[in-house]
Design an enzyme around this catalytic site. Structure first.
Site, PDB file in Angstrom:
ATOM      1  N   ASP A  41      -4.500  -5.181 -12.544  1.00 29.62           N
ATOM      2  CA  ASP A  41      -3.241  -4.534 -12.196  1.00 29.62           C
ATOM      3  C   ASP A  41      -2.268  -4.709 -13.365  1.00 29.62           C
ATOM      4  O   ASP A  41      -2.405  -5.651 -14.163  1.00 29.62           O
ATOM      5  CB  ASP A  41      -2.642  -5.144 -10.922  1.00 29.62           C
ATOM      6  CG  ASP A  41      -1.413  -4.375 -10.456  1.00 29.62           C
ATOM      7  OD1 ASP A  41      -1.502  -3.147 -10.281  1.00 29.62           O
ATOM      8  OD2 ASP A  41      -0.356  -4.998 -10.264  1.00 29.62           O
ATOM      9  N   HIS A  46       6.270  -7.015  -6.484  1.00 27.15           N
ATOM     10  CA  HIS A  46       5.005  -6.751  -7.155  1.00 27.15           C
ATOM     11  C   HIS A  46       4.824  -7.722  -8.313  1.00 27.15           C
ATOM     12  O   HIS A  46       5.784  -8.118  -8.971  1.00 27.15           O
ATOM     13  CB  HIS A  46       4.984  -5.315  -7.687  1.00 27.15           C
ATOM     14  CG  HIS A  46       4.934  -4.282  -6.614  1.00 27.15           C
ATOM     15  ND1 HIS A  46       4.240  -3.106  -6.745  1.00 27.15           N
ATOM     16  CD2 HIS A  46       5.470  -4.246  -5.379  1.00 27.15           C
ATOM     17  CE1 HIS A  46       4.368  -2.383  -5.639  1.00 27.15           C
ATOM     18  NE2 HIS A  46       5.123  -3.058  -4.801  1.00 27.15           N
ATOM     19  N   ASP A  93      -1.025  -9.279  -7.359  1.00 27.81           N
ATOM     20  CA  ASP A  93      -1.597  -8.073  -6.760  1.00 27.81           C
ATOM     21  C   ASP A  93      -3.096  -7.970  -7.031  1.00 27.81           C
ATOM     22  O   ASP A  93      -3.859  -7.472  -6.198  1.00 27.81           O
ATOM     23  CB  ASP A  93      -0.883  -6.831  -7.288  1.00 27.81           C
ATOM     24  CG  ASP A  93       0.500  -6.653  -6.672  1.00 27.81           C
ATOM     25  OD1 ASP A  93       0.905  -7.525  -5.881  1.00 27.81           O
ATOM     26  OD2 ASP A  93       1.171  -5.660  -6.985  1.00 27.81           O
TER      27      ASP A  93
END
Length: 242
Positions: free
Chosen positions: A8, A152, A157
């Site tokens: 990610d 986030h 993540d």
């Protein structure tokens, strides 16, 4: 043993063609659908301001990355970590687009030329059409704990997506607590160790007494009176004792 990298990124914006850059990369390695313990996690100086609306999503500010390396400084380390692996990415076109832009700028090959890429968003849409398939929704659906995800974060993540991917792609048999499959030799030994049914002692046969036969006949007669017929009486000579 198959090597997979759950990956990610966090960025300054939505499109590298608008001058936006990567500011965080997080990768979690899976070997044979198990976490190997190896991760790649770096913050990057994008050489541009981070918009406030982007900071509101991931919490990363200009000050946080001011002293961090630029992508070209760690491009080789990143490329060597992912080279030859299958990349597991949620909404892969977004992250791959940014990474390829950074790799091109640094003089490195494109990801798809050296890695397979699996998009878990497309996989989820195929499996759950018409439903929400963002990462938080998949965490709820597959009972993956995401309580620490107040903002986030690339590594966080990736760790959450690893659990979601394992559940999405076939269940939890590949988690570390899963039992190992027996080898063919061990399975053969177990089979040979089982007791041969043909060698077992025959089960004893106990004949009913006269009183038990009489009670049995009375029961059959009640069935016949109630239903108008009794197959056992017809087949067994009226239910008489042999």
């Amino acid at each position: 043993m198959k090597r997979q990298i759950v990956l990610d990124t966090e960025t300054t914006g939505l499109d590298p063609r608008d001058g936006h850059r990567i500011i965080e990369i997080g990768c979690v390695e899976l070997m044979g659908r198990r976490r190997s313990g190896r991760v790649f996690h770096r913050y990057l100086n994008p050489d541009r301001a981070i918009p406030e609306d982007s900071t509101a999503i991931h919490g990363i500010t200009d000050a946080d990355v001011a002293e961090c390396p630029r992508f070209p400084e760690l491009a080789q380390e990143f490329f060597e970590f992912v080279d030859g692996a299958e990349l597991i990415i949620h909404n892969a076109p977004f992250d791959v687009g940014f990474l390829n832009a950074e790799l091109t700028e640094a003089g490195w090959p494109q990801l798809e030329d050296h890695c397979q890429i699996l998009d878990t968003l497309q996989e989820a849409r195929h499996r759950h059409p018409g439903q929400k398939n963002d990462l938080d929704s998949l965490c709820v659906r597959y009972e993956v704990d995401n309580r620490s995800r107040d903002k986030h974060g690339a590594l966080l993540d990736s760790e959450i997506l690893a659990d979601v991917y394992l559940a999405l792609s076939g269940g939890q048999e590949s988690l570390e607590l899963a039992a190992e499959e027996p080898s063919p030799a061990a399975a053969a030994e177990r089979l040979l160790a089982r007791e041969d049914v043909s060698q077992r002692e025959p089960l004893p046969v106990v004949e009913p007494t006269a009183e038990e036969w009489a009670a049995h006949r009375q029961f059959l007669e009640r069935i016949q009176e109630t239903s108008g017929g009794c197959l056992w009486l017809e087949r067994d000579g009226g239910g008489e004792a042999p």
